[in-house]
Write a protein that holds these residues in place. Structure first.
Motif, mmCIF file in Angstrom:
data_model
loop_
_atom_site.group_PDB
_atom_site.id
_atom_site.type_symbol
_atom_site.label_atom_id
_atom_site.label_comp_id
_atom_site.label_asym_id
_atom_site.label_seq_id
_atom_site.Cartn_x
_atom_site.Cartn_y
_atom_site.Cartn_z
ATOM 1 N N SER A 30 10.099 7.852 -3.431
ATOM 2 C CA SER A 30 9.374 7.212 -4.345
ATOM 3 C C SER A 30 10.227 5.708 -4.894
ATOM 4 O O SER A 30 10.431 5.103 -5.548
ATOM 5 N N THR A 31 11.141 5.542 -3.388
ATOM 6 C CA THR A 31 11.702 3.870 -4.013
ATOM 7 C C THR A 31 10.719 3.154 -3.274
ATOM 8 O O THR A 31 10.154 3.326 -2.286
ATOM 9 N N GLU A 32 11.156 1.775 -4.208
ATOM 10 C CA GLU A 32 10.334 0.865 -4.133
ATOM 11 C C GLU A 32 10.034 0.476 -2.502
ATOM 12 O O GLU A 32 11.794 -0.159 -2.298
ATOM 13 N N CYS A 33 9.004 -0.035 -1.660
ATOM 14 C CA CYS A 33 9.000 -0.976 -0.784
ATOM 15 C C CYS A 33 9.512 -2.174 -0.893
ATOM 16 O O CYS A 33 9.235 -2.839 -1.356
ATOM 17 N N VAL A 34 9.619 -2.722 0.637
ATOM 18 C CA VAL A 34 9.996 -4.129 0.863
ATOM 19 C C VAL A 34 8.738 -4.811 1.807
ATOM 20 O O VAL A 34 8.512 -3.960 2.921
ATOM 21 N N LEU A 35 8.038 -5.822 1.586
ATOM 22 C CA LEU A 35 6.931 -5.874 2.195
ATOM 23 C C LEU A 35 7.297 -6.237 3.740
ATOM 24 O O LEU A 35 8.252 -7.366 4.347
ATOM 25 N N GLU A 36 7.047 -5.927 4.959
ATOM 26 C CA GLU A 36 6.818 -5.909 6.182
ATOM 27 C C GLU A 36 5.829 -6.526 6.594
ATOM 28 O O GLU A 36 6.402 -8.049 7.728
ATOM 29 N N SER A 37 4.829 -6.781 7.073
ATOM 30 C CA SER A 37 3.774 -7.682 7.487
ATOM 31 C C SER A 37 1.950 -7.765 6.452
ATOM 32 O O SER A 37 2.019 -6.243 5.608
ATOM 33 N N VAL A 38 1.423 -8.498 6.846
ATOM 34 C CA VAL A 38 -0.049 -7.987 6.599
ATOM 35 C C VAL A 38 -1.094 -7.834 7.540
ATOM 36 O O VAL A 38 -0.997 -8.794 8.565
ATOM 37 N N VAL A 39 -2.093 -6.981 7.612
ATOM 38 C CA VAL A 39 -2.752 -7.432 8.998
ATOM 39 C C VAL A 39 -3.963 -7.091 8.205
ATOM 40 O O VAL A 39 -4.391 -6.886 6.535
ATOM 41 N N PRO A 40 -5.400 -8.018 8.467
ATOM 42 C CA PRO A 40 -6.873 -7.232 8.164
ATOM 43 C C PRO A 40 -6.895 -6.392 8.384
ATOM 44 O O PRO A 40 -6.591 -4.729 8.990
ATOM 45 N N SER A 41 -8.135 -5.330 7.313
ATOM 46 C CA SER A 41 -8.875 -4.280 7.298
ATOM 47 C C SER A 41 -10.070 -4.231 7.923
ATOM 48 O O SER A 41 -10.711 -4.959 7.858
ATOM 49 N N THR A 42 -10.525 -3.189 8.262
ATOM 50 C CA THR A 42 -11.424 -3.014 8.819
ATOM 51 C C THR A 42 -12.674 -2.586 7.699
ATOM 52 O O THR A 42 -13.654 -2.034 7.930
ATOM 53 N N ASN A 43 -11.928 -2.289 6.844
ATOM 54 C CA ASN A 43 -13.059 -1.394 5.513
ATOM 55 C C ASN A 43 -13.539 -2.812 4.950
ATOM 56 O O ASN A 43 -12.752 -3.497 4.783
ATOM 57 N N ARG A 44 -14.908 -2.423 4.943
ATOM 58 C CA ARG A 44 -15.435 -3.985 4.064
ATOM 59 C C ARG A 44 -15.509 -4.035 3.554
ATOM 60 O O ARG A 44 -15.785 -5.060 2.083
ATOM 61 N N HIS A 45 -14.817 -3.142 1.912
ATOM 62 C CA HIS A 45 -15.161 -3.279 0.789
ATOM 63 C C HIS A 45 -13.533 -3.891 0.681
ATOM 64 O O HIS A 45 -12.741 -4.271 -0.539
ATOM 65 N N CYS A 46 -12.287 -4.605 1.195
ATOM 66 C CA CYS A 46 -10.679 -4.914 1.367
ATOM 67 C C CYS A 46 -11.442 -6.283 2.238
ATOM 68 O O CYS A 46 -11.285 -6.244 3.343
ATOM 69 N N SER A 47 -10.023 -6.620 1.705
ATOM 70 C CA SER A 47 -9.710 -8.284 2.413
ATOM 71 C C SER A 47 -8.705 -8.173 3.400
ATOM 72 O O SER A 47 -8.512 -8.644 4.542
ATOM 73 N N ARG A 48 -7.582 -7.249 2.869
ATOM 74 C CA ARG A 48 -6.002 -7.425 3.963
ATOM 75 C C ARG A 48 -5.606 -5.593 3.329
ATOM 76 O O ARG A 48 -5.995 -5.041 2.516
ATOM 77 N N ILE A 49 -4.270 -5.718 4.459
ATOM 78 C CA ILE A 49 -3.603 -4.608 3.752
ATOM 79 C C ILE A 49 -2.340 -4.860 4.349
ATOM 80 O O ILE A 49 -2.368 -5.682 4.819
ATOM 81 N N GLU A 50 -1.412 -4.766 3.039
ATOM 82 C CA GLU A 50 -0.306 -5.266 2.592
ATOM 83 C C GLU A 50 0.485 -4.058 3.407
ATOM 84 O O GLU A 50 0.774 -3.063 2.694
ATOM 85 N N LEU A 51 1.591 -4.532 4.204
ATOM 86 C CA LEU A 51 2.321 -2.913 4.696
ATOM 87 C C LEU A 51 4.016 -3.455 4.247
ATOM 88 O O LEU A 51 4.409 -4.318 4.083
ATOM 89 N N TYR A 52 4.106 -1.817 3.732
ATOM 90 C CA TYR A 52 5.560 -2.459 3.289
ATOM 91 C C TYR A 52 6.660 -0.808 3.780
ATOM 92 O O TYR A 52 6.377 0.196 4.223
ATOM 93 N N ARG A 53 7.648 -1.394 4.252
ATOM 94 C CA ARG A 53 9.080 -0.158 4.671
ATOM 95 C C ARG A 53 9.680 0.383 3.822
ATOM 96 O O ARG A 53 10.717 -0.595 3.005
#
Length: 631
Positions: A222-245
């Motif tokens: 439950s610790t707040e994560c930090v942004l790692e990267s942003v990748v495209p999404s294969t879900n047609r309803h989703c523009s992108r996916i933000e990845l946090y570590r």
């Protein structure tokens, strides 16, 4: 749905409409259309070649920005189906061949001379966003999606709360009961009730339904994560996916950014884009004419058409704010450029509703010429309103509504400072660090210079403040309210250290705190005895506060007497304080100082009036001042 016509004339007209675009947009659209035609003609039995997803790059960047591109596809037989358009298997390929021939002929006939209408990549991207938003708002018209949105709204509960407010309004207008009895006033009351429902709906949406997410928490610790990267999404309803570590567990947490409102009805979280997307859909599901408002200075909100006020009303679901369009410029200090409104009927430049400094805004609008923007928006609107499914009656209604809107946004220099006395605060949604980094929160000190005249109420003055409701009440012994004042800063004399009201929706708590990077913060309330027939006898205080990590919330009274003598009375226990040392004073200053704490969050470790959001009726501070008659 667009029904293709069967004559060559209509297809030629569609191809010719591509000429309305500037050169880059036109050429890119032609190339894309030719590729689509060739792909189908080469593999007529390939279903993938016949399908175009509306979030595909070729659609977003090449077809949507071009006037006439989609008309060409619909004219040859393409049909719309949710988030895609496709060419049915039984559609004739002859019209597709004709389109390919027309596009090729037009392209070959163009001379290679230099075109003076070359446009920048910035303008192209801007127009692409406009086209995509204008198409996406049609999702709000989907009856299945509307029913799904409506099903999660506690409509009965909101209607009951609205009825209570309506009764309170009717009591205020009791004097005019003879007028209110007419049928006209009854109709107006129904319209007002519809506006009041929005107040209840907006509050429910912010505090109960949707959740703001800056950075997701680790699913394990439950610790707040930090942004790692942003990748495209294969879900047609989703523009992108933000990845946090997670820096503790070292696991990756995904935060998908959905552009389609349907999955958000279940997930119920996001930032301003997701908030406004779902909120606008829900407004439509409740029967309001609503539109999606996007600012190029990175914020999104909603407007609804108020029939009772005959104007578009600004609604910010992230902030729980209604009809404060100058909030972004005056409160958040935004340097506005372009603010565009998108509805099922039209796309409009509404920047001028949100600024009082048109000259400064005009200097910042450099993405495109005003003429090209106006032309582009008009062409998109005409395209929508000239579609076969758009009725003549609806068009006439929208034209009249647009005229009212244009009048409302007329720039009148000598009225530029209207509403200048209205207060505008900085942003409240998102973490404080995030808002400070974006420059969207005011950290200036407040100098309201408000002074409470305690002598006008008789021999007893009692001031109560409730931080959950953010309201002051002056009350009698029996609890009867004599005076009410909304917003904590409206009752103070001075503050220092950027004091602000902090709402923690995750912990369901609220309190006053000082701004980050400040060592101290203080608030001063001032009380005077203006009636010379009375003198001050005693003063008592009860107030809530919480401290963490060595922080401090200290209180004191400064009592000023008629001979200008002043004494300072420390308050050792604010939970229960009483003094007679103030006897015969003519003025009192009650001061709370916030200081101390550890690390970057030191500002948060001294919390004045900390209280649960669920304790709606609990009083946060009581100041009682007893007076006596001079004999």
């Amino acid at each position: 749905m667009y029904e293709p016509q069967s004559n060559m004339e209509s297809l030629e007209r569609c191809v010719k409409s591509l000429e309305k675009n500037e050169k880059n947009v036109r050429d890119e659209a032609r190339k894309a259309l030719l590729n689509i035609c060739n792909n189908v003609l080469k593999s007529p039995n390939n279903d993938e070649a016949r399908e175009l997803r509306l979030n595909d790059e070729v659609v977003v960047k090449k077809l949507l920005p071009a006037i006439g591109a989609f008309e060409c596809l619909f004219d040859v037989g393409y049909v719309e189906d949710g988030d895609r358009i496709f060419l049915p298997g039984n559609a004739s390929l002859s019209r597709l061949q004709s389109l390919s021939k027309l596009l090729s002929t037009v392209s070959e006939s163009k001379s290679p001379t230099k075109d003076t209408q070359q446009i920048s990549t910035e303008q192209k991207d801007f127009f692409s966003r406009i086209s995509k938003y204008f198409h996406d708002v049609l999702h709000y018209e989907n009856p299945v999606l509307r029913r799904k949105a409506r099903s999660v709204i506690p409509i009965k509960r909101l209607e009951i709360a609205t009825m209570i407010k309506m009764r309170e309004l009717q009591k205020l207008y009791k004097v005019n009961s003879a007028i209110n009895a007419t049928s006209s006033t009854q109709f107006d009351s129904e319209l007002i009730a519809k506006d009041l429902l929005l107040v209840e709906f907006l509050h429910w949406f912010k505090y109960e339904f949707f959740k703001w997410v800056d950075r997701p928490n680790c699913s394990k610790c439950s610790t707040e994560c930090v942004l790692e990267s942003v990748v495209p999404s294969t879900n047609r309803h989703c523009s992108r996916i933000e990845l946090y570590r997670c820096e503790k567990c070292n696991i990756i947490v995904e935060f998908p950014r959905y552009w389609h409102p349907e999955p958000l009805l279940t997930l119920r979280r996001g930032r301003c884009g997701e908030w406004a997307n779902v909120f606008t859909l829900m407004c439509c599901s409740l029967g309001y004419d609503a539109r999606f408002i996007a600012s190029e200075t990175d914020h999104i909100w909603t407007e609804i058409w108020s029939t009772s006020n005959k104007k578009w009303i600004h609604l910010d679901p992230c902030e729980n704010v209604i009809d404060k369009p100058l909030m972004y410029e005056k409160g958040w200090k935004k340097k506005l450029t372009y603010i565009i409104a998108y509805s099922k009927d039209e796309v409009q430049d509404v920047t001028w509703r949100y600024t009082q400094d048109q000259e400064a805004v005009m200097k910042r609008r450099k993405t495109c010429t005003e003429q090209s923007l106006m032309q582009y928006l008009r062409l998109l609107t005409e395209q929508r309103q000239n579609s076969p499914s758009y009725t003549h009656a609806r068009r006439e209604y929208v034209i009249k509504r647009s005229l009212l809107e244009l009048v409302d946004m007329v720039y009148i220099p000598h009225l530029q400072n209207k509403n200048s006395d209205e207060t505008y605060e900085g942003r409240t949604s998102g973490s404080l660090a995030w808002r400070v980094a974006r420059g969207e929160i005011i950290q200036a000190n407040i100098e309201k210079s408000y002074i409470w005249d305690v002598s006008k109420y008789g021999q007893m003055f009692e001031l109560r403040y409730n931080i959950v409701k953010d309201i002051y009440h002056v009350v009698q012994n029996d609890g009867k309210i004599l005076e009410q004042k909304s917003e904590w800063q409206e009752g103070v004399n001075t503050t220092d250290g950027g004091i602000f009201r902090k709402v923690e929706n995750d912990w369901k708590m609220v309190y006053l705190a000082r701004s980050p990077q400040t060592q101290h913060g203080y608030i001063k309330w001032t009380f005077k005895i203006a009636n010379s027939e009375l003198y001050l006898e005693t003063c008592s205080l009860k107030a809530k506060s919480e401290i963490f990590h060595g922080a401090s919330v200290s209180w004191k009274i400064e009592a000023i007497f008629s001979d200008d003598k002043m004494i300072v009375i420390p308050i050792s226990n604010c939970n229960s304080f009483y003094t007679e040392q103030v006897r015969n004073a003519v003025k009192l200053d009650i001061i709370a100082t916030l200081s101390g704490g550890q690390g970057e969050l030191a500002w948060q470790h001294a919390q004045l009036f900390r209280q649960s959001l669920e304790n709606i009726e609990e009083t946060s501070m009581i100041i009682n001042i007893q007076l006596k008659n001079r004999t």
